[in-house]
Write a protein that holds these residues in place. Structure first.
Motif, mmCIF file in Angstrom:
data_model
loop_
_atom_site.group_PDB
_atom_site.id
_atom_site.type_symbol
_atom_site.label_atom_id
_atom_site.label_comp_id
_atom_site.label_asym_id
_atom_site.label_seq_id
_atom_site.Cartn_x
_atom_site.Cartn_y
_atom_site.Cartn_z
ATOM 1 N N TYR A 1 0.844 -1.217 0.000
ATOM 2 C CA TYR A 1 0.000 0.000 0.000
ATOM 3 C C TYR A 1 0.873 1.259 0.000
ATOM 4 N N ILE A 2 1.867 1.288 0.924
ATOM 5 C CA ILE A 2 2.764 2.455 1.006
ATOM 6 C C ILE A 2 3.547 2.605 -0.304
ATOM 7 N N GLU A 3 3.990 1.481 -0.832
ATOM 8 C CA GLU A 3 4.769 1.554 -2.089
ATOM 9 C C GLU A 3 3.920 2.149 -3.210
ATOM 10 N N LYS A 4 2.668 1.703 -3.297
ATOM 11 C CA LYS A 4 1.785 2.196 -4.366
ATOM 12 C C LYS A 4 1.511 3.692 -4.196
ATOM 13 N N LEU A 5 1.212 4.110 -2.953
ATOM 14 C CA LEU A 5 0.945 5.536 -2.700
ATOM 15 C C LEU A 5 2.158 6.393 -3.062
ATOM 16 N N SER A 6 3.338 5.827 -2.862
ATOM 17 C CA SER A 6 4.582 6.601 -3.011
ATOM 18 C C SER A 6 4.972 6.877 -4.464
ATOM 19 N N GLN A 7 4.400 6.080 -5.354
ATOM 20 C CA GLN A 7 4.799 6.241 -6.754
ATOM 21 C C GLN A 7 4.509 7.661 -7.243
ATOM 22 N N LYS B 1 -7.788 16.690 8.560
ATOM 23 C CA LYS B 1 -8.177 15.477 7.823
ATOM 24 C C LYS B 1 -8.025 15.642 6.308
ATOM 25 N N ASN B 2 -8.550 16.775 5.790
ATOM 26 C CA ASN B 2 -8.494 16.945 4.331
ATOM 27 C C ASN B 2 -7.070 17.190 3.834
ATOM 28 N N GLU B 3 -6.266 17.779 4.740
ATOM 29 C CA GLU B 3 -4.850 18.022 4.385
ATOM 30 C C GLU B 3 -4.112 16.669 4.289
ATOM 31 N N ILE B 4 -4.434 15.748 5.231
ATOM 32 C CA ILE B 4 -3.824 14.402 5.206
ATOM 33 C C ILE B 4 -4.195 13.710 3.902
ATOM 34 N N GLU B 5 -5.480 13.780 3.560
ATOM 35 C CA GLU B 5 -5.942 13.130 2.311
ATOM 36 C C GLU B 5 -5.177 13.697 1.114
ATOM 37 N N HIS B 6 -5.039 15.003 1.100
ATOM 38 C CA HIS B 6 -4.396 15.702 -0.010
ATOM 39 C C HIS B 6 -2.905 15.342 -0.111
ATOM 40 N N LYS B 7 -2.272 15.117 1.059
ATOM 41 C CA LYS B 7 -0.813 14.907 1.097
ATOM 42 C C LYS B 7 -0.436 13.442 1.348
ATOM 43 N N LYS B 8 -1.408 12.563 1.274
ATOM 44 C CA LYS B 8 -1.182 11.165 1.636
ATOM 45 C C LYS B 8 -0.022 10.533 0.867
ATOM 46 N N ASN B 9 0.024 10.816 -0.428
ATOM 47 C CA ASN B 9 1.081 10.207 -1.249
ATOM 48 C C ASN B 9 2.462 10.689 -0.834
ATOM 49 N N ASP B 10 2.583 11.994 -0.564
ATOM 50 C CA ASP B 10 3.878 12.546 -0.143
ATOM 51 C C ASP B 10 4.261 12.023 1.244
ATOM 52 N N LEU B 11 3.259 11.889 2.118
ATOM 53 C CA LEU B 11 3.525 11.349 3.465
ATOM 54 C C LEU B 11 4.071 9.926 3.340
ATOM 55 N N ALA B 12 3.410 9.114 2.502
ATOM 56 C CA ALA B 12 3.839 7.726 2.317
ATOM 57 C C ALA B 12 5.242 7.663 1.716
ATOM 58 N N ALA B 13 5.491 8.484 0.715
ATOM 59 C CA ALA B 13 6.797 8.458 0.032
ATOM 60 C C ALA B 13 7.920 8.896 0.970
ATOM 61 N N SER C 1 11.770 -6.864 0.665
ATOM 62 C CA SER C 1 12.621 -6.786 -0.543
ATOM 63 C C SER C 1 11.776 -6.798 -1.811
ATOM 64 N N ALA C 2 10.451 -6.985 -1.676
ATOM 65 C CA ALA C 2 9.556 -6.856 -2.840
ATOM 66 C C ALA C 2 9.363 -5.379 -3.198
ATOM 67 N N ASN C 3 9.865 -4.480 -2.342
ATOM 68 C CA ASN C 3 9.678 -3.037 -2.546
ATOM 69 C C ASN C 3 10.687 -2.499 -3.586
ATOM 70 N N SER C 4 10.157 -2.045 -4.701
ATOM 71 C CA SER C 4 11.022 -1.598 -5.806
ATOM 72 C C SER C 4 11.867 -0.384 -5.438
ATOM 73 N N ARG C 5 11.299 0.519 -4.637
ATOM 74 C CA ARG C 5 12.067 1.723 -4.264
ATOM 75 C C ARG C 5 13.297 1.324 -3.437
ATOM 76 N N LEU C 6 13.103 0.330 -2.553
ATOM 77 C CA LEU C 6 14.221 -0.134 -1.719
ATOM 78 C C LEU C 6 15.332 -0.688 -2.621
ATOM 79 N N ILE C 7 14.954 -1.534 -3.553
ATOM 80 C CA ILE C 7 15.945 -2.190 -4.400
ATOM 81 C C ILE C 7 16.616 -1.170 -5.334
ATOM 82 N N ASP C 8 15.821 -0.242 -5.886
ATOM 83 C CA ASP C 8 16.408 0.789 -6.757
ATOM 84 C C ASP C 8 17.378 1.658 -5.974
#
Ligand code: KG4
Ligand code: ZN
Length: 341
Positions: free
Chosen positions: A197-203, A242-254, A287-294
């Motif tokens: 989930y975190i990996e997908k949000l981070s893309q 709450k709405n700020e979290i929703e808006h920034k969720k991807n950046d928070l995850a990344a 190790s299935a996380n592509s960002r980690l391996i890259d």
């Protein structure tokens, strides 16, 4: 040598048949995994009692299915042909482990075959032996080596003198890296398991939007710590609307993912340099996380490290019985004289 393997340490039921010709030559004949993902998802984590019941239900079905599949590939296959039964002994959820242990020992008794107990965490390391590039050219696996295991319950760093001799040189002082992903995902109202989930949000998100700590990154030694990172995410979220979290969720995850990735890479690469290793392995569910391996690849390139970098095939990063079969075969065999090439 034919190994029948059983894995039930957490929420994946696994059964595999592995053909091994030498310590570096293993072939998957059958590898079946039955995931309980849908059952535990609604609880936000694995419920041990439910998981063990599911193993009890699924394991006999998988054993029968594995037999049928093996017959298709090896027409003369019968359980009499196997040389050993390998099973996950520990670590893991006790009620889950017991299902696999009892099944393996019962099969071994009635088939009159040896039952070989295998350590689940170490077996993640050995999953890289099933990589096509190792099967084609085992010499690229050079020793000494270092191995990072990053899973839901463990984050450990090992030094391998050879295939049979390894020493733990680092570990997490609190949460495992996978746990950090899972807890982070929960804080972001995501599902279990949290890593994908975190990996997908981070893309395509901004990894430097939020500044999260990298605990212990500058400390001596090779230990890790992730509990503070989870708390830092919690405090950051508490300060946001709450709405700020929703808006920034991807950046928070990344940003959160980057903190985990950097911490793992810093200590692993420090070990690579200090111990002058020639191979680095990164294995386990995370190790299935592509960002980690890259990120590892970027750093190895930037620092011009002359090492072989090995990551299991994606379908073997998370729990499976194939890796149990490989380590079981290595433990059981008299392969020692081949270990260093
Ligand atoms: O090795 P594993 O299947 O089970 C254990 O032995 O614990 O690892 C499971 C862990 C979970 O914490 C899950 O969130 C994490 O691996 N994981 C990931 C990814 N896929 C699974 N973490 C980050 N990125 C992923 N793509
Ligand atoms: Zn695992």
């Amino acid at each position: 040598m034919l190994t029948f393997a059983i894995e039930t340490s957490c929420d994946d039921t696994g059964v595999a048949l592995i053909k091994s010709d030498s310590p570096f030559k293993h072939e998957i004949i059958v590898n079946l995994v039955s995931s309980q993902f849908k059952i535990h998802k609604k609880f936000g984590g694995v419920v041990p009692k439910l998981a063990s019941r599911e193993h009890g239900k699924n394991l006999p079905i998988l054993v029968k299915k594995a037999y049928k599949e093996a017959k298709k590939i090896l027409p003369n296959f019968s359980f009499d042909n196997i040389d050993l039964i390998a099973y996950t002994q520990s670590p893991g959820l006790e009620p889950c482990l017991l299902v696999g242990i009892a099944t393996a020992k019962t099969l071994a008794y009635f088939l009159n075959k040896p039952a070989i107990p295998v350590n689940h965490v170490l077996s993640h390391i050995y999953s890289v032996l099933l990589l096509p590039e190792i099967q084609n050219n085992p010499k690229i696996f050079r020793f000494p080596a270092a191995a990072l295991v990053v899973s839901g319950g463990h984050t450990e760093l090992y030094y391998l003198k050879n295939l049979k001799s390894l020493k733990k040189i680092g570990r997490t002082k609190d949460d495992a890296a996978g746990e950090a992903f899972d807890k982070g995902a929960r804080l972001l109202s995501g599902p279990y398991p949290g890593g994908p989930y975190i990996e997908k949000l981070s893309q395509n998100a901004d990894e430097s939007a939020f500044s999260f700590p990298r605990p212990m990154i500058k400390s001596l030694g090779y230990n890790f710590s992730f509990a503070g990172l989870k708390t830092a995410l919690l405090y950051t979220l508490q300060k946001m609307k709450k709405n700020e979290i929703e808006h920034k969720k991807n950046d928070l995850a990344a940003s959160y993912q980057k903190a985990i990735v950097e911490s793992l890479a810093a200590k692993s690469l420090k070990a690579v340099k200090d111990y002058k290793v020639k191979t680095l392995i990164v294995s386990g569910g995370v190790s299935a996380n592509s960002r980690l391996i890259d990120f590892f690849k970027e750093k190895i390139g930037q620092e011009k490290l002359d090492i072989t970098f090995l990551v299991p095939p994606k379908f073997l990063c998370t729990d499976n019985a194939a890796m149990i079969g490989v380590l079981g075969a290595i433990q059981y065999s008299g392969f020692t004289k081949h270990l260093n090439h």
